[in-house]
Design a protein around this motif. Structure first.
Motif, short mmCIF file in Angstrom:
data_model
loop_
_atom_site.label_atom_id
_atom_site.label_comp_id
_atom_site.label_asym_id
_atom_site.label_seq_id
_atom_site.Cartn_x
_atom_site.Cartn_y
_atom_site.Cartn_z
N ASN A 1 3.57 5.67 9.92
CA ASN A 1 2.62 6.02 8.86
C ASN A 1 1.68 4.88 8.48
O ASN A 1 0.86 5.04 7.58
CB ASN A 1 3.37 6.49 7.62
CG ASN A 1 4.10 7.79 7.87
OD1 ASN A 1 3.61 8.64 8.59
ND2 ASN A 1 5.28 7.93 7.30
N MET A 2 1.79 3.72 9.14
CA MET A 2 0.90 2.61 8.81
C MET A 2 -0.56 2.98 9.06
O MET A 2 -1.43 2.68 8.23
CB MET A 2 1.27 1.36 9.63
CG MET A 2 2.49 0.64 9.14
SD MET A 2 2.96 -0.76 10.19
CE MET A 2 1.69 -1.94 9.79
N GLY A 3 -0.83 3.64 10.14
CA GLY A 3 -2.19 4.05 10.46
C GLY A 3 -2.72 5.07 9.48
O GLY A 3 -3.89 5.03 9.09
N ARG A 4 -1.86 6.01 9.08
CA ARG A 4 -2.29 7.02 8.11
C ARG A 4 -2.63 6.39 6.76
O ARG A 4 -3.61 6.78 6.12
CB ARG A 4 -1.19 8.06 7.93
CG ARG A 4 -0.99 8.92 9.15
CD ARG A 4 0.03 10.01 8.90
NE ARG A 4 0.30 10.69 10.15
CZ ARG A 4 1.50 10.93 10.62
NH1 ARG A 4 2.56 10.57 9.93
NH2 ARG A 4 1.66 11.55 11.76
N ARG A 5 -1.81 5.43 6.34
CA ARG A 5 -2.11 4.76 5.06
C ARG A 5 -3.40 3.96 5.15
O ARG A 5 -4.19 3.94 4.21
CB ARG A 5 -0.95 3.85 4.66
CG ARG A 5 0.23 4.62 4.09
CD ARG A 5 1.27 3.70 3.52
NE ARG A 5 2.02 2.99 4.54
CZ ARG A 5 3.08 3.48 5.18
NH1 ARG A 5 3.52 4.69 4.90
NH2 ARG A 5 3.70 2.76 6.08
N GLU A 6 -3.65 3.33 6.29
CA GLU A 6 -4.90 2.58 6.47
C GLU A 6 -6.11 3.52 6.46
O GLU A 6 -7.12 3.23 5.83
CB GLU A 6 -4.86 1.80 7.79
CG GLU A 6 -6.10 1.01 8.07
CD GLU A 6 -6.30 -0.16 7.13
OE1 GLU A 6 -7.46 -0.59 6.99
OE2 GLU A 6 -5.33 -0.63 6.52
N GLN A 7 -5.99 4.67 7.13
CA GLN A 7 -7.08 5.63 7.13
C GLN A 7 -7.34 6.18 5.74
O GLN A 7 -8.50 6.34 5.33
CB GLN A 7 -6.77 6.79 8.08
CG GLN A 7 -6.88 6.43 9.54
CD GLN A 7 -6.48 7.57 10.45
OE1 GLN A 7 -5.90 8.56 10.00
NE2 GLN A 7 -6.78 7.44 11.72
N ALA A 8 -6.28 6.47 4.99
CA ALA A 8 -6.45 6.96 3.62
C ALA A 8 -7.12 5.91 2.74
O ALA A 8 -7.99 6.24 1.92
CB ALA A 8 -5.10 7.36 3.03
N VAL B 1 -9.20 3.49 3.77
CA VAL B 1 -10.60 3.38 4.19
C VAL B 1 -11.39 4.58 3.69
O VAL B 1 -12.52 4.44 3.20
CB VAL B 1 -10.70 3.23 5.72
CG1 VAL B 1 -12.13 3.40 6.20
CG2 VAL B 1 -10.14 1.90 6.16
N ARG B 2 -10.81 5.78 3.78
CA ARG B 2 -11.48 6.99 3.32
C ARG B 2 -11.75 6.92 1.81
O ARG B 2 -12.84 7.25 1.34
CB ARG B 2 -10.64 8.22 3.64
CG ARG B 2 -11.39 9.51 3.54
CD ARG B 2 -10.57 10.72 4.00
NE ARG B 2 -9.96 10.51 5.30
CZ ARG B 2 -8.64 10.43 5.51
NH1 ARG B 2 -7.80 10.52 4.52
NH2 ARG B 2 -8.17 10.26 6.73
N ALA B 3 -10.76 6.46 1.04
CA ALA B 3 -10.93 6.33 -0.41
C ALA B 3 -12.00 5.30 -0.74
O ALA B 3 -12.82 5.50 -1.64
CB ALA B 3 -9.61 5.95 -1.06
N HIS B 4 -12.01 4.20 0.00
CA HIS B 4 -13.02 3.16 -0.23
C HIS B 4 -14.41 3.69 0.10
O HIS B 4 -15.38 3.42 -0.64
CB HIS B 4 -12.69 1.94 0.62
CG HIS B 4 -13.51 0.74 0.31
ND1 HIS B 4 -14.67 0.45 0.98
CD2 HIS B 4 -13.36 -0.23 -0.62
CE1 HIS B 4 -15.20 -0.64 0.49
NE2 HIS B 4 -14.42 -1.08 -0.49
N ARG C 1 0.81 -1.21 0.00
CA ARG C 1 0.00 0.00 0.00
C ARG C 1 0.84 1.27 0.00
O ARG C 1 0.37 2.33 -0.40
CB ARG C 1 -0.91 -0.02 1.23
CG ARG C 1 -1.97 1.04 1.22
CD ARG C 1 -2.91 0.87 2.36
NE ARG C 1 -3.78 -0.26 2.08
CZ ARG C 1 -4.47 -0.92 2.98
NH1 ARG C 1 -4.39 -0.58 4.24
NH2 ARG C 1 -5.25 -1.91 2.65
N ASP C 2 2.11 1.18 0.42
CA ASP C 2 2.95 2.36 0.55
C ASP C 2 3.43 2.82 -0.83
O ASP C 2 4.28 2.19 -1.46
CB ASP C 2 4.15 2.04 1.45
CG ASP C 2 4.94 3.27 1.83
OD1 ASP C 2 4.59 4.38 1.38
OD2 ASP C 2 5.90 3.12 2.61
#
Length: 139
Positions: A76-83, A85-88, A42-43
């Motif tokens: 940044n793992m949490g930020r990537r996960e939030q991004a 989920v937000r995109a989905h 995902r990164d």
């Protein structure tokens, strides 16, 4: 006389506790391993070679690879996960809006137009139309 087997004595409560603890830790380890692998893919800031390096590191030396990854890139793992989920969620909302064909709540004029269409088709009587019209205008 036959001998009886006392299962509680053969497997004490402390043994059950340790077994449950090890199973829990094993499941958490598998979860963390897959979470790191998904985060590597995902990164977008990493190149293909960097992703390959991290994957090889986590496959060849899984414990060390995962722990080093969490220390190095975990912030940044949490930020990537939030991004993600937000995109989905945005994509799902866009799809629902397109499918339904409505961008907001219908106006009074739209509701009255639909009511008059229903009355013109003869699906509702004049009295039902009048009550529905009053309901729309008073809300």
């Amino acid at each position: 006389m036959g001998s009886t087997v006392n299962l509680a004595y053969d497997y004490p409560v402390l043994g059950v506790f340790w077994t449950v603890l090890w199973i829990f830790l094993w499941v958490m380890w598998i979860f963390l391993l897959f979470r790191v692998i998904v985060d590597v893919f995902r990164d977008d800031s990493m190149s293909g070679w960097a992703k390959t390096g991290w994957l090889v590191f986590t496959i060849v030396l899984p414990f060390l690879g995962v722990f080093v990854y969490v220390v190095a890139k975990g912030k940044n793992m949490g930020r990537r996960e939030q991004a993600h989920v937000r995109a989905h969620l945005d994509e799902t909302n866009r799809y629902v809006r397109e499918t339904v064909g409505v961008t907001g709540t219908p106006s009074e004029a739209d509701q009255l137009a639909k009511l008059s269409e229903i009355r013109a088709r003869g699906d509702i009587s004049e009295d039902e139309f009048r009550r529905a019209k009053e309901k729309v205008l008073h809300h």
